[in-house]
Design an enzyme around this catalytic site. Structure first.
Site, PDB file in Angstrom:
ATOM      1  N   ILE A 143      65.365  42.387   4.045  1.00  0.00           N
ATOM      2  CA  ILE A 143      65.779  40.989   3.921  1.00  0.00           C
ATOM      3  C   ILE A 143      65.619  40.229   5.237  1.00  0.00           C
ATOM      4  O   ILE A 143      66.017  39.071   5.325  1.00  0.00           O
ATOM      5  CB  ILE A 143      67.226  40.872   3.399  1.00  0.00           C
ATOM      6  CG1 ILE A 143      68.230  41.462   4.388  1.00  0.00           C
ATOM      7  CG2 ILE A 143      67.373  41.503   2.032  1.00  0.00           C
ATOM      8  CD1 ILE A 143      69.673  41.172   4.011  1.00  0.00           C
ATOM      9  N   GLU A 144      65.037  40.860   6.241  1.00  0.00           N
ATOM     10  CA  GLU A 144      64.757  40.157   7.493  1.00  0.00           C
ATOM     11  C   GLU A 144      63.254  39.930   7.638  1.00  0.00           C
ATOM     12  O   GLU A 144      62.729  38.959   7.109  1.00  0.00           O
ATOM     13  CB  GLU A 144      65.351  40.920   8.679  1.00  0.00           C
ATOM     14  CG  GLU A 144      66.887  40.930   8.647  1.00  0.00           C
ATOM     15  CD  GLU A 144      67.519  41.531   9.882  1.00  0.00           C
ATOM     16  OE1 GLU A 144      67.136  41.139  11.001  1.00  0.00           O
ATOM     17  OE2 GLU A 144      68.397  42.403   9.743  1.00  0.00           O
ATOM     18  N   MET A 145      62.537  40.850   8.263  1.00  0.00           N
ATOM     19  CA  MET A 145      61.102  40.651   8.437  1.00  0.00           C
ATOM     20  C   MET A 145      60.280  41.400   7.387  1.00  0.00           C
ATOM     21  O   MET A 145      59.108  41.118   7.189  1.00  0.00           O
ATOM     22  CB  MET A 145      60.702  41.049   9.862  1.00  0.00           C
ATOM     23  CG  MET A 145      61.393  40.163  10.904  1.00  0.00           C
ATOM     24  SD  MET A 145      61.273  40.757  12.612  1.00  0.00           S
ATOM     25  CE  MET A 145      59.635  40.230  13.060  1.00  0.00           C
TER      26      MET A 145
END
Length: 346
Positions: A143-145
């Site tokens: 859910i980040e990069m």
């Protein structure tokens, strides 16, 4: 000046053995000089600890700087380290929580990179031990990069400038190990010191206002702040339950996710207070917008819950003037740090 040498390649040579001529490949090395990097430690901080397996060089820091700003480290090529740890915002982010790939939002506020060179644990829950281990986490977080370090390394190894830089710095191509070491080296240069507090401690009696001096005395004494926020970084790097978010239906378990201990439920690392005035919003969930309200929340004993750290049950009542004095002192912990601009990327 000492130099560091690296960069290897293979060469084919002819060998005469038992009357026959054989062609074999052997490893040789090309001497490639690197310049040792001397970290300029600002007033108030101690020398930066450097891992023996990741020495500092100018070339490595420059490579790490490029990677820090390079959005090609994310799966959709639209997010970099600097997206959530913004130099102009004291290497934090003026949002409660970060927005990652596909617009997904996490449940924690992006903490500042400043002075993380000194930390023995990383992230709000302390799940990683150092900058090298921390650097790869957001890249591979879905859910980040949302990327794979294997894929990121493969992409970087197709770019001639990166090929050259990784070979010069590490004598090896881009990999999870070399990428994270380069980013960590750059992040070790992001320091803040020489604040009014530091100058006051160094003999400048006029560096702090009368209000900040009063706040300093409260910080050390009546308000009990120094129990968890010890100089010079103004954190003990320990984990405490202040009740932040514990009134939610499904509260963040914090340190308990790492240790599995019920006693760590809702505990988070005490944030370092240097540059605290420039890193709003506050706490692990970014739930409090301004410093005054954050100080008031702590001074009032946090949010009650079964795991509340005992000191919060013993907090003395502070007057509005005393809250203001504490805030003024914390503002005096803002000093000088490098606002690095995005370099030209290959």
């Amino acid at each position: 000046m000492d130099r560091k040498f690296s960069v290897s390649h293979s060469a084919t040579v002819l060998v005469l053995a038992a009357g026959a001529l054989f062609a074999i490949s052997i490893s040789t090395s090309i001497v490639s000089a690197q310049t040792p990097y001397e970290i300029q430690v600002p007033l108030g901080l101690r020398p930066v600890p450097i891992p023996t397996d990741n020495p500092m060089t100018v070339e490595k820091v420059e490579l790490g700087k490029m990677l820090y700003f390079d959005k090609r480290l994310s799966r959709k090529k639209d997010i970099s380290c600097a997206t959530c740890h913004i130099p102009e915002y004291a290497y934090a982010e003026p949002k409660p929580v970060s927005e990652g790939i596909d617009g997904q939002k996490g449940d924690r506020n992006a903490p500042t990179v400043i002075n993380t060179a000194y930390m023995s644990t990383m992230f709000w829950d302390g799940r990683e031990p150092d900058l090298e281990h921390q650097a790869g986490g957001p890249v591979e977080n879905p859910i980040e990069m949302g990327a794979s370090m294997i894929d990121v390394a493969a992409d970087l190894n197709t770019i001639p400038e990166y090929q050259k830089s990784f070979q010069q710095v590490f004598g090896a191509p881009a990999s999870k190990d070399t990428i994270t070491k380069a980013i960590a080296a750059f992040e070790r240069t992001i320091l803040s010191g020489n604040s009014p507090y530091d100058r006051f401690g160094n003999g400048d009696s006029k560096a702090l206002s009368a209000k900040a001096k009063a706040g300093y005395e409260l910080f050390k004494g009546k308000a009990l702040c120094v129990t968890c926020h010890t100089p010079p970084l103004f954190t003990g790097a320990s984990f405490y339950n202040a009740g932040v978010g514990m009134d939610k239906e499904n509260p963040d378990l914090g340190r308990m996710k790492v240790t599995g201990l019920e006693s760590d439920k809702g505990a988070f690392r005490a944030p370092a207070l240097r540059e605290i005035a420039n890193t709003a919003p506050y706490f692990h969930d970014g739930s409090i917008k301004n410093l005054e309200d954050a100080v008031l929340f702590m001074a009032c004993g946090g949010q009650d819950n079964p795991n509340l750290f005992p000191i919060f049950r013993a907090m003395p009542q502070l007057t509005p003037d005393e809250i203001g004095q504490l805030v003024e002192f914390m503002k005096a912990l803002s000093g000088e740090y490098p606002v690095v601009k995005e370099p030209k990327l290959p």
